[in-house]
Design a protein around this motif. Structure first.
Motif, PDB file in Angstrom:
ATOM      1  N   PHE A 193      16.676   9.962  -0.110  1.00 43.70           N
ATOM      2  CA  PHE A 193      16.771   9.680   1.318  1.00 43.70           C
ATOM      3  C   PHE A 193      15.794  10.622   2.015  1.00 43.70           C
ATOM      4  CE2 PHE A 193      20.923   8.392  -0.270  1.00 43.70           C
ATOM      5  CZ  PHE A 193      21.138   7.193   0.396  1.00 43.70           C
ATOM      6  N   THR A 194      14.910  10.065   2.842  1.00 43.75           N
ATOM      7  CA  THR A 194      13.932  10.860   3.570  1.00 43.75           C
ATOM      8  C   THR A 194      14.362  10.957   5.032  1.00 43.75           C
ATOM      9  OG1 THR A 194      12.200  10.060   2.106  1.00 43.75           O
ATOM     10  CG2 THR A 194      11.478  11.060   4.159  1.00 43.75           C
ATOM     11  N   PHE A 195      14.215  12.144   5.600  1.00 46.60           N
ATOM     12  CA  PHE A 195      14.566  12.333   7.006  1.00 46.60           C
ATOM     13  C   PHE A 195      13.451  13.081   7.728  1.00 46.60           C
ATOM     14  CE2 PHE A 195      16.285  16.030   4.791  1.00 46.60           C
ATOM     15  CZ  PHE A 195      15.869  17.089   5.585  1.00 46.60           C
ATOM     16  N   THR A 196      13.466  12.984   9.051  1.00 50.23           N
ATOM     17  CA  THR A 196      12.502  13.669   9.911  1.00 50.23           C
ATOM     18  C   THR A 196      13.265  14.467  10.955  1.00 50.23           C
ATOM     19  OG1 THR A 196      10.988  11.810   9.649  1.00 50.23           O
ATOM     20  CG2 THR A 196      10.502  13.345  11.429  1.00 50.23           C
ATOM     21  N   ASN A 197      12.778  15.653  11.251  1.00 54.64           N
ATOM     22  CA  ASN A 197      13.342  16.446  12.344  1.00 54.64           C
ATOM     23  C   ASN A 197      12.658  15.966  13.626  1.00 54.64           C
ATOM     24  OD1 ASN A 197      14.211  18.292  14.217  1.00 54.64           O
ATOM     25  ND2 ASN A 197      13.431  20.088  13.162  1.00 54.64           N
ATOM     26  N   VAL A 198      13.362  15.171  14.435  1.00 57.16           N
ATOM     27  CA  VAL A 198      12.803  14.649  15.681  1.00 57.16           C
ATOM     28  C   VAL A 198      13.192  15.521  16.881  1.00 57.16           C
ATOM     29  CG1 VAL A 198      12.631  12.272  14.846  1.00 57.16           C
ATOM     30  CG2 VAL A 198      14.728  13.021  15.978  1.00 57.16           C
ATOM     31  N   VAL A 228      25.668  13.606  -7.283  1.00 57.39           N
ATOM     32  CA  VAL A 228      25.167  14.956  -7.033  1.00 57.39           C
ATOM     33  C   VAL A 228      23.981  14.900  -6.068  1.00 57.39           C
ATOM     34  CG1 VAL A 228      24.183  17.034  -8.071  1.00 57.39           C
ATOM     35  CG2 VAL A 228      25.874  15.697  -9.338  1.00 57.39           C
ATOM     36  N   PRO A 229      24.126  15.493  -4.875  1.00 56.62           N
ATOM     37  CA  PRO A 229      23.001  15.556  -3.942  1.00 56.62           C
ATOM     38  C   PRO A 229      22.224  16.862  -4.081  1.00 56.62           C
ATOM     39  CG  PRO A 229      25.026  16.082  -2.796  1.00 56.62           C
ATOM     40  CD  PRO A 229      25.389  15.832  -4.239  1.00 56.62           C
ATOM     41  N   GLU A 230      20.912  16.785  -3.920  1.00 56.39           N
ATOM     42  CA  GLU A 230      20.045  17.957  -3.850  1.00 56.39           C
ATOM     43  C   GLU A 230      19.266  17.817  -2.556  1.00 56.39           C
ATOM     44  OE1 GLU A 230      17.558  18.552  -7.297  1.00 56.39           O
ATOM     45  OE2 GLU A 230      19.049  17.574  -8.563  1.00 56.39           O
ATOM     46  N   TYR A 231      19.122  18.910  -1.801  1.00 54.40           N
ATOM     47  CA  TYR A 231      18.484  18.787  -0.495  1.00 54.40           C
ATOM     48  C   TYR A 231      17.514  19.919  -0.220  1.00 54.40           C
ATOM     49  CZ  TYR A 231      22.223  22.068   0.749  1.00 54.40           C
ATOM     50  OH  TYR A 231      23.080  23.133   0.786  1.00 54.40           O
ATOM     51  N   THR A 232      16.671  19.704   0.787  1.00 56.71           N
ATOM     52  CA  THR A 232      15.696  20.681   1.232  1.00 56.71           C
ATOM     53  C   THR A 232      16.453  21.896   1.774  1.00 56.71           C
ATOM     54  OG1 THR A 232      14.213  18.881   1.853  1.00 56.71           O
ATOM     55  CG2 THR A 232      13.744  21.044   2.792  1.00 56.71           C
ATOM     56  N   VAL A 245      13.455  22.769   8.287  1.00 58.44           N
ATOM     57  CA  VAL A 245      12.477  21.707   8.482  1.00 58.44           C
ATOM     58  C   VAL A 245      12.006  21.801   9.935  1.00 58.44           C
ATOM     59  CG1 VAL A 245      12.079  19.225   8.433  1.00 58.44           C
ATOM     60  CG2 VAL A 245      13.600  20.274   6.749  1.00 58.44           C
ATOM     61  N   LEU A 246      10.726  22.086  10.117  1.00 60.34           N
ATOM     62  CA  LEU A 246      10.180  22.273  11.452  1.00 60.34           C
ATOM     63  C   LEU A 246      10.121  20.957  12.225  1.00 60.34           C
ATOM     64  CD1 LEU A 246       7.301  24.751  10.550  1.00 60.34           C
ATOM     65  CD2 LEU A 246       9.576  25.277  11.438  1.00 60.34           C
ATOM     66  N   GLY A 267      11.897  15.967   5.339  1.00 60.73           N
ATOM     67  CA  GLY A 267      12.630  16.588   4.243  1.00 60.73           C
ATOM     68  C   GLY A 267      13.254  15.490   3.402  1.00 60.73           C
ATOM     69  N   GLU A 268      13.875  15.880   2.290  1.00 62.99           N
ATOM     70  CA  GLU A 268      14.453  14.894   1.371  1.00 62.99           C
ATOM     71  C   GLU A 268      15.842  15.305   0.908  1.00 62.99           C
ATOM     72  OE1 GLU A 268      10.580  13.148  -0.988  1.00 62.99           O
ATOM     73  OE2 GLU A 268      11.711  14.774  -1.916  1.00 62.99           O
ATOM     74  N   ILE A 269      16.638  14.287   0.635  1.00 64.99           N
ATOM     75  CA  ILE A 269      17.911  14.480  -0.041  1.00 64.99           C
ATOM     76  C   ILE A 269      17.878  13.558  -1.242  1.00 64.99           C
ATOM     77  CG2 ILE A 269      20.415  14.245   0.105  1.00 64.99           C
ATOM     78  CD1 ILE A 269      20.126  14.897   3.098  1.00 64.99           C
ATOM     79  N   LYS A 270      17.860  14.159  -2.432  1.00 65.61           N
ATOM     80  CA  LYS A 270      17.825  13.386  -3.675  1.00 65.61           C
ATOM     81  C   LYS A 270      19.249  13.256  -4.189  1.00 65.61           C
ATOM     82  CE  LYS A 270      13.209  14.926  -4.771  1.00 65.61           C
ATOM     83  NZ  LYS A 270      12.319  15.616  -5.698  1.00 65.61           N
TER      84      LYS A 270
END
Length: 129
Positions: A49-54, A72-76, A80-81, A86-89
């Motif tokens: 899952f990709t996200f953006t800091n807006v 199992v989630p792994e995250y940034t 995140v500026l 960023g990503e959540i795998k």
């Protein structure tokens, strides 16, 4: 006395400016991922899952918790500026699980405007032939 009033005025102005800064805000490209159909012979599937800091402040993910131990989630981990991605795998492990449809959730907690977001994964694991 004038110095005290001036100091108090500067302190109030400084605090107002600091509090007026807009917080971080997370925006996901998608909030649900469907793995479709996969075999029990290869029960481990992954997605990102990709996200953006807006927002206008650095975004920090405090935790990502899955609804089940099979997910199992792994995250940034770094902030995140604003404007950055960023990503959540997420890894789903169907080993030892009954074949059929599943739907799991991952709860994301951040320092953003919306403090909690849920992501979903689902799919159909077919019985090995």
């Amino acid at each position: 006395m004038k110095k005290l009033i001036l100091f108090t005025l500067l302190l109030v102005c400084g605090m107002t400016t600091a509090m007026a800064q807009k917080p971080a805000e997370i925006k996901f490209d998608k909030q649900t991922h469907d793995f479709g159909t996969f075999s029990e012979k290869e029960p481990i599937v992954k997605c990102t899952f990709t996200f953006t800091n807006v927002g206008e402040s650095p975004l920090i993910i405090n935790q990502a918790v899955a609804s089940c131990g099979c997910t199992v989630p792994e995250y940034t981990k770094t902030p995140v500026l604003p404007g950055q991605k960023g990503e959540i795998k997420v890894t789903y492990n169907g080993t030892g699980k009954f074949p059929g449809h599943f739907k799991k959730s991952i709860t994301i907690r951040t320092n953003g405007v919306v403090e909690m977001t849920r992501l979903y994964i689902e799919g159909d694991m077919e019985e090995a032939q």
